[in-house]
Design a protein around this motif. Structure first.
Motif, PDB file in Angstrom:
ATOM      1  N   PRO A  21       0.943  -1.113   0.164  1.00 27.03           N
ATOM      2  CA  PRO A  21       0.134  -0.094  -0.101  1.00 27.03           C
ATOM      3  C   PRO A  21       0.766   1.303   0.425  1.00 27.03           C
ATOM      4  CG  PRO A  21       0.130  -1.347   1.789  1.00 27.03           C
ATOM      5  CD  PRO A  21       0.675  -1.831   1.301  1.00 27.03           C
ATOM      6  N   THR A  22       0.104   2.398  -0.900  1.00 27.02           N
ATOM      7  CA  THR A  22       0.441   3.662  -0.367  1.00 27.02           C
ATOM      8  C   THR A  22       1.666   4.165   1.234  1.00 27.02           C
ATOM      9  OG1 THR A  22      -0.372   4.461  -2.420  1.00 27.02           O
ATOM     10  CG2 THR A  22       0.988   5.406  -1.475  1.00 27.02           C
ATOM     11  N   PRO A  23       2.259   4.427   1.302  1.00 24.33           N
ATOM     12  CA  PRO A  23       2.425   4.799   2.567  1.00 24.33           C
ATOM     13  C   PRO A  23       2.157   6.025   3.469  1.00 24.33           C
ATOM     14  CG  PRO A  23       4.527   4.002   1.641  1.00 24.33           C
ATOM     15  CD  PRO A  23       3.811   4.312   0.473  1.00 24.33           C
ATOM     16  N   GLY A 104      -5.769  -0.463   1.953  1.00 23.46           N
ATOM     17  CA  GLY A 104      -5.830   0.673   2.108  1.00 23.46           C
ATOM     18  C   GLY A 104      -5.360   1.188   3.862  1.00 23.46           C
ATOM     19  N   SER A 269      -4.368  -3.157  -9.418  1.00 26.06           N
ATOM     20  CA  SER A 269      -3.714  -1.900  -9.451  1.00 26.06           C
ATOM     21  C   SER A 269      -5.157  -1.260  -8.683  1.00 26.06           C
ATOM     22  CB  SER A 269      -3.564  -1.570 -10.896  1.00 26.06           C
ATOM     23  OG  SER A 269      -3.476   0.093 -11.404  1.00 26.06           O
ATOM     24  N   ARG A 272      -4.983  -1.474  -4.633  1.00 27.96           N
ATOM     25  CA  ARG A 272      -4.177  -1.570  -3.893  1.00 27.96           C
ATOM     26  C   ARG A 272      -3.898  -0.524  -3.031  1.00 27.96           C
ATOM     27  NH1 ARG A 272       2.192   1.150  -6.588  1.00 27.96           N
ATOM     28  NH2 ARG A 272       3.302   1.092  -4.126  1.00 27.96           N
ATOM     29  N   ASN A 273      -4.939   0.590  -2.789  1.00 23.70           N
ATOM     30  CA  ASN A 273      -5.555   1.084  -1.518  1.00 23.70           C
ATOM     31  C   ASN A 273      -6.829   1.515  -1.269  1.00 23.70           C
ATOM     32  OD1 ASN A 273      -2.299   2.475  -1.166  1.00 23.70           O
ATOM     33  ND2 ASN A 273      -2.783   3.439  -2.834  1.00 23.70           N
TER      34      ASN A 273
END
Length: 392
Positions: A21-23, A104, A269, A272-273
């Motif tokens: 996940p996006t930090p 996410g 995609s 992902r979050n």
């Protein structure tokens, strides 16, 4: 609600191959360099927060603490603590494992409590506010961990237990000698059930007087079979999201990216979050065959099957020491009810005191509401020292 991973295959993978996940941009969540030197449950950092919109007459804190992932590697985890403004020292402490259907990090309670997560603000906050008015201190851990490893249920149990340790070491909470209870439903129930089963060996130092959990997926292989393995399913997104979570937690055993079709990569995609609504929307009406190439290999791959099986509580031979209150709808089509019966029969044979409620409602989510207040009444009795009943 948590489903087992249904998409993977043979091959090799490393953590860098997995779409993490996006930090979060907030440095509070970062792990310190010396984390390996800390003991499980050690406090790394704390901060005061404004109260979440759904809660009142509380002081709110967040605690970052040391826990471990599924391989035993140290991780930094976070719990959100609600301390009633009117409470007695060493009054009851409840660890409440919220339902988190997410890949996410912004969907975790430490974020979502301030963004009006409907599960907390509509279904769960009223019951939690009643407990707070009774003087209970409530901890709500981010039990999916720093990679949002949805589906990795044993991880959730470890984080829950280490979060309790950290809260009891946090002086402003005044719970160092409190009786401890745990509660949760569905995915939150799975973290709670795992915490209860792991506690005798993972955290024997904790004084846990009761665990109340409902709607728990206890056989993840069976659950995977029911959520779009052979045919399109409206809740297939939950299974796909759990595959993502398992690939993050077990990148070598579950090399998911190696075997996705173009549709599968597009869905990967998009998720992902993702939080619950997007997970369900993106996966609705799909199945494992549509999103993979070369067939559905999870049941043929021994490594992938092993880690999914290991995260099903029906297969874990450890026995809780704390009394248990369990509830579910007997007609719940999302979870394997037979696995719940099998697990609790084993607990009963081992002498665990188990009380059960078969919720008079036909589906998974309405059962959460039906059972929450009976679960809290059960924990009230445990906090007061009343002997636990048993249906065994």
């Amino acid at each position: 609600m948590v489903a087992a991973a249904v998409i993977t295959g043979s091959g090799t993978a490393a953590a860098d191959d997995v779409a993490l996940p996006t930090p979060l941009p907030d440095p509070f969540y970062a792990a310190p360099k010396n984390i390996a030197d800390l003991k499980p449950g050690a406090i790394i950092a704390t901060r005061a927060r404004t109260n979440p919109p759904a809660f009142f007459d509380v002081r709110t804190y967040q605690i970052k603490f040391r826990s471990a992932d599924s391989q035993g590697t140290p991780i930094a985890a976070v719990t959100t603590l609600l301390v009633p403004t009117r409470k007695r020292a060493d009054g009851p402490l409840l660890s409440f494992q919220h339902i988190i259907n997410a890949t996410g990090l912004e969907c975790a309670p430490s974020q979502a409590l301030w963004t009006q997560d409907p599960n907390l603000t509509i279904r769960e906050a009223p019951g939690l506010n009643v407990a707070l008015r009774q003087g209970w201190t409530i901890a709500i851990p981010d039990h999916l961990g720093p990679r949002s490893s949805y589906g990795a249920a044993k991880l959730g149990g470890q984080i829950t237990l280490d979060g309790i340790r950290a809260v009891q070491r946090f002086t402003p909470a005044q719970v160092a000698h409190s009786r401890v209870g745990m509660a949760g439903y569905s995915g939150g129930g799975m973290a709670t059930a795992w915490a209860a089963a792991l506690a005798p060996t993972y955290a024997p130092d904790l004084r846990i007087v009761g665990a109340a959990y409902g709607g728990v997926p206890m056989d993840l292989i069976k659950m995977a079979e029911g959520l779009g393995y052979d045919n399109p399913h409206p809740a297939f997104g939950l299974a796909f999201a759990a595959a993502i979570g398992m690939s993050r937690e077990y990148p070598r055993q579950v090399p998911m990216l190696d075997h996705l079709s173009p549709l599968g990569r597009q869905m990967f995609s998009g998720m992902r979050n993702a939080c619950t609504n997007d997970i369900l929307r993106l996966g609705a009406g799909h199945d494992a065959q549509q999103v993979t190439t070369g067939g559905r290999a999870i049941f043929d791959d021994p490594d992938a099957r092993r880690v999914v099986t290991e995260n099903g509580l029906v297969n874990y031979q450890g026995i809780p020491r704390t009394p248990i209150f369990e509830w579910h709808s007997p007609t719940d089509v999302l979870i394997p009810v037979a696995a719940i019966d099998q697990t609790l029969r084993r607990y009963c044979r081992a002498g665990v005191r188990v009380q059960r409620l078969r919720a008079p409602t036909p589906d998974h989510m309405s059962a959460a509401v039906v059972g929450l207040l009976p679960a809290f009444r059960y924990l009230t009795d445990r906090f007061e020292g009343t002997p636990a009943p048993s249906d065994c």
